[in-house]
Design an enzyme around this catalytic site. Structure first.
Site, PDB file in Angstrom:
ATOM      1  CG  ASN A   7      -1.863   1.169   1.274  1.00 52.21           C
ATOM      2  OD1 ASN A   7      -1.800   2.072   0.441  1.00 52.21           O
ATOM      3  ND2 ASN A   7      -2.731   1.185   2.261  1.00 52.21           N
ATOM      4  CG  HIS A 181     -13.244   3.551   3.209  1.00 48.04           C
ATOM      5  ND1 HIS A 181     -14.040   4.569   3.724  1.00 48.04           N
ATOM      6  CD2 HIS A 181     -11.958   3.943   3.426  1.00 48.04           C
ATOM      7  CE1 HIS A 181     -13.278   5.510   4.226  1.00 48.04           C
ATOM      8  NE2 HIS A 181     -12.000   5.152   4.057  1.00 48.04           N
ATOM      9  CD  GLU A 385      -9.035  -1.259   4.014  1.00 41.47           C
ATOM     10  OE1 GLU A 385      -9.262  -0.630   2.962  1.00 41.47           O
ATOM     11  OE2 GLU A 385      -8.679  -0.725   5.082  1.00 41.47           O
TER      12      GLU A 385
END
Length: 398
Positions: A7, A181, A385
């Site tokens: 990320n 999200h 996630e």
């Protein structure tokens, strides 16, 4: 199969290495201050290894990735013997526009499409692209997958994602609601169905991702049919520093009144508003809870506004789906603030919601916080996630 999840931000890079046989995290870490002086905190989660937490020169993301690989394979800090044990890389990409309704194997055509979505996320997509390119430069032909924050919301119908603007703006410029999200909403809704012991295709779920950035989603039989963020992450609920929904006329009024340019105005709406702007105390809900307990009326107002908006949007999603079976709280505030959960749930008496105070006091685990006789089930589910990204990467590559 071992998958590295990346990320990448503009000056940071978070990562996890996940063993997909057990879905366990082998190591995780954070590269900070990339392009400045550089710092790496690497935490191996296997016995006998030590944490690395020191400054490391990182002029670019390529050096950051190289540092991550070095620590993952290090005798002292590592959890694999060589890069050959890393089978694939999954990358979080913020915006896929209408081009991507699911995760995809990265190739040159995909990279071009991600670049074309940059106007929709000018702060995030360039950083995601930089992270992908850095991995490709360091890791060579290791397969890589892009997992998009926006993809899960691509199932919304036109009546939910369209703005009541001249239609040409949608046709020519892609102006519509996209939502964000998505990996979080997708994970917790699927996990909610597992905990209820029912196929998600039989359930109507409202998911509440509540943190410094917050959004709700209406998930009808496994498909997102509405979400509170829009063309950008600015709208919807009042958040830590973002204003949420706002009459556009207020923007014109303030710009004319104080001579703000559009960039300054957007900075105010994104970074100086929300519960920070209302309270004048903090964007951190823990600070607001403390200040409110000490009698700070503006801090209490900020909290009341947030609770009210979550409950109001959730109620609108119950109407949109013509019912609801479960409500899920997740993310930093949703997982950790029992007071916030209780305050929001107090609005749901009309749904027959009843909260178990003892269950609502638990933290760090999947838990049903509603009573057995509650007509609608309420859950706290820590989001994951990274696991969603790893699973998609495994499914596409493997």
């Amino acid at each position: 199969m071992k998958i590295l999840v990346i990320n990448a931000g503009s000056s940071s890079l978070k990562y996890q290495l996940i063993d997909m046989e057990t879905e366990s995290v082998m190591a995780k870490g954070l590269c900070e201050r990339i392009g400045i002086d550089g710092h790496l905190k690497h935490t191996p989660l296997v016995e006998g290894k030590t944490v690395f937490d020191e400054d490391v020169a990182m002029p670019t993301h390529s050096e950051a990735i190289a540092a991550v690989i070095d620590k993952l394979t290090s005798p002292q800090y590592g959890v694999v013997n060589s890069m050959k044990e890393i089978d694939a890389v999954g990358h979080r990409v913020v915006h896929g526009g209408e081009k991507f309704a699911s995760s995809v194997l990265i190739n040159d055509e995909v990279m071009k499409a991600i670049e074309e979505c940059t106007p929709f996320a000018p702060l995030h997509n360039p950083a995601n692209i930089t992270g992908i390119n850095a991995c490709r430069a360091v890791m060579g032909k290791v397969p890589m997958v892009a997992v998009f924050d926006t993809a899960f919301h691509q199932t919304m119908p036109g009546k939910a994602y369209m703005y009541a603007l001249p239609y040409q703006y949608y046709l020519s410029n892609g102006v519509r609601r996209y939502g964000f999200h998505g990996t979080s909403h997708r994970y917790v809704s699927a996990r909610c169905a597992e905990l209820m012991g029912k196929p998600i295709e039989e359930l109507k779920i409202v998911t509440c991702h509540m943190g410094n950035g917050s959004s709700l989603a209406a998930i009808d039989h496994g498909k997102c049919v509405d979400t509170s963020m829009g063309f950008t992450p600015l709208v919807g609920l009042p958040m830590g520093t973002r204003c949420g929904d706002l009459d556009a006329g207020v923007i014109q009024f303030l710009m004319n009144k104080y001579g703000y340019g559009i960039d300054e105005m957007l900075n105010i709406l994104n970074k100086k508003s929300g519960v920070l702007g209302v309270s004048g105390v903090s964007s951190d809900f823990r600070d607001l809870d403390k200040a409110a307990a000490e009698g700070n009326e503006r801090a209490q107002l900020a909290l009341d506004m947030f609770h009210y908006w979550v409950a109001k949007v959730a109620g609108s999603y119950v109407a949109a789906m013509n019912g609801v079976d479960a409500i899920v709280f997740t993310a930093g505030v949703g997982e950790n603030s029992k007071a916030t959960r209780a305050a929001i749930a107090s609005y749901f008496g009309y749904l027959g919601v009843k909260i178990d105070d003892a269950a609502n006091s638990k933290r760090g685990e999947d838990v049903m916080i509603s009573t057995p006789d509650s007509k609608v089930k309420v859950f706290v589910i820590p989001t994951n996630e990274e696991l969603v990204i790893a699973r998609d990467t495994r499914d596409i590559v493997g």
